[in-house]
Enzyme design. Structure first.
Site, PDB file in Angstrom:
ATOM      1  N   HIS A   1      10.428   0.578  13.778  1.00  0.00           N
ATOM      2  CA  HIS A   1      10.633   0.310  12.354  1.00  0.00           C
ATOM      3  C   HIS A   1      10.487  -1.193  12.100  1.00  0.00           C
ATOM      4  O   HIS A   1      11.048  -2.008  12.828  1.00  0.00           O
ATOM      5  CB  HIS A   1      12.027   0.788  11.929  1.00  0.00           C
ATOM      6  CG  HIS A   1      12.170   1.001  10.461  1.00  0.00           C
ATOM      7  ND1 HIS A   1      12.224  -0.043   9.572  1.00  0.00           N
ATOM      8  CD2 HIS A   1      12.243   2.130   9.727  1.00  0.00           C
ATOM      9  CE1 HIS A   1      12.343   0.428   8.344  1.00  0.00           C
ATOM     10  NE2 HIS A   1      12.365   1.753   8.408  1.00  0.00           N
TER      11      HIS A   1
ATOM     12  N   HIS B   1      -3.364   8.914  12.709  1.00  0.00           N
ATOM     13  CA  HIS B   1      -2.956   9.094  11.315  1.00  0.00           C
ATOM     14  C   HIS B   1      -4.180   8.930  10.408  1.00  0.00           C
ATOM     15  O   HIS B   1      -4.785   7.860  10.344  1.00  0.00           O
ATOM     16  CB  HIS B   1      -1.896   8.056  10.946  1.00  0.00           C
ATOM     17  CG  HIS B   1      -1.356   8.183   9.559  1.00  0.00           C
ATOM     18  ND1 HIS B   1      -0.096   8.685   9.299  1.00  0.00           N
ATOM     19  CD2 HIS B   1      -1.888   7.899   8.358  1.00  0.00           C
ATOM     20  CE1 HIS B   1       0.129   8.678   7.993  1.00  0.00           C
ATOM     21  NE2 HIS B   1      -0.961   8.204   7.395  1.00  0.00           N
TER      22      HIS B   1
ATOM     23  N   HIS C   1     -12.001  14.578   5.910  1.00  0.00           N
ATOM     24  CA  HIS C   1     -13.099  15.212   5.174  1.00  0.00           C
ATOM     25  C   HIS C   1     -12.724  16.611   4.706  1.00  0.00           C
ATOM     26  O   HIS C   1     -12.992  16.994   3.570  1.00  0.00           O
ATOM     27  CB  HIS C   1     -14.339  15.265   6.069  1.00  0.00           C
ATOM     28  CG  HIS C   1     -15.529  15.924   5.439  1.00  0.00           C
ATOM     29  ND1 HIS C   1     -15.721  17.299   5.464  1.00  0.00           N
ATOM     30  CD2 HIS C   1     -16.590  15.413   4.767  1.00  0.00           C
ATOM     31  CE1 HIS C   1     -16.852  17.603   4.839  1.00  0.00           C
ATOM     32  NE2 HIS C   1     -17.393  16.469   4.413  1.00  0.00           N
TER      33      HIS C   1
ATOM     34  N   ASN D   1      -6.037  13.540   2.462  1.00  0.00           N
ATOM     35  CA  ASN D   1      -4.931  12.801   3.052  1.00  0.00           C
ATOM     36  C   ASN D   1      -3.614  13.529   2.807  1.00  0.00           C
ATOM     37  O   ASN D   1      -3.088  13.504   1.698  1.00  0.00           O
ATOM     38  CB  ASN D   1      -4.885  11.391   2.460  1.00  0.00           C
ATOM     39  CG  ASN D   1      -3.710  10.581   2.987  1.00  0.00           C
ATOM     40  OD1 ASN D   1      -3.030  10.982   3.923  1.00  0.00           O
ATOM     41  ND2 ASN D   1      -3.476   9.443   2.365  1.00  0.00           N
TER      42      ASN D   1
END
Length: 229
Positions: free
Chosen positions: A38, A128, A157, A161
């Site tokens: 983090h 990601h 594609h 997302n």
């Protein structure tokens, strides 16, 4: 503030985990390691992607222009923590040698930018797929070629997302292509607000088979789309 309606699609993924050793005969993968770093104390990282009220009191998510740069810096920090636990000794020695040589020459920036070869530790890598710019940045920083980034680009594609759940769609892509073999190691790398970077490492307990609910069942024969790689 409307970014969530513009760039994100609805998507999700779920996985059933168990610590019962007798379930190995049914399990597909063994969880080897997880890591979450983090970077919230850094203002740029904290503000890169966050939910807030706009001037009219409406709640939305805002992304700043620092996002890709923040992701890159967070990735470098994340892999430096992960490397000792997943890389073979030979690659760690090579990494240490290259960094030490750069420092000795006074090339501190080059030393800080050097990244070990993670493809020697994993047969499959799920990146990601938060957009073309994110995939490009990860590929550039990590030194991944088109073969490694292909699943992420194809998921973007095909499904758009859907944020961190995309890494499981990429796993489905590997399975649909029949690429996962018994003993293969698989690295899932995803990002999130905060800003945080997350890793999950799996080992295949058997050869991949096309599951009836694999999201690629009806279209995997059309991929990869070369022009999108």
């Amino acid at each position: 503030m409307l970014v969530t309606n513009c760039i994100f699609r609805v998507g999700t993924a779920a996985v059933l985990l168990t610590s019962d050793p007798s379930s190995n005969v049914f399990a597909k993968y063994e969880l080897l390691r997880s890591l979450r770093t983090h970077h919230g104390p850094d203002d740029a990282a904290y503000n890169a992607a966050m939910q807030a009220d706009d001037d009219h009191g409406g709640i939305g998510v805002a992304l700043t222009k620092d996002l890709v740069g923040v992701a890159g810096a967070s990735l470098r920090s994340h892999i430096s923590t992960l490397a000792p636990y997943v890389l073979p000794v030979s690659e760690l020695v090579r990494y240490a040698y290259c960094v030490a040589r750069s420092v000795a020459k006074g090339e501190r920036k080059a030393a800080a930018a050097y990244v070990p070869d993670f493809t020697v530790a994993f047969e499959h890598i799920c990146i990601h797929a938060g957009g073309k710019a994110v995939i490009d940045a990860v590929g550039r920083i990590m030194g991944f070629d088109e073969r490694v980034t292909e699943p992420a680009r194809m998921c973007l594609h095909r499904f758009g997302n859907t944020s961190s759940s995309m890494v499981f769609y990429e796993l489905g892509y590997f399975e649909a292509k029949g690429r996962v073999k018994r003993g293969d190691r698989l690295w899932m790398l995803a990002f999130g607000t905060g800003f945080k970077a997350c890793t999950v490492v799996w080992r295949a307990l058997g050869d991949a088979r096309m599951a009836p609910d694999n999201p690629w069942n009806d279209c995997v024969h059309r991929y990869p789309v070369k022009r999108f790689v």
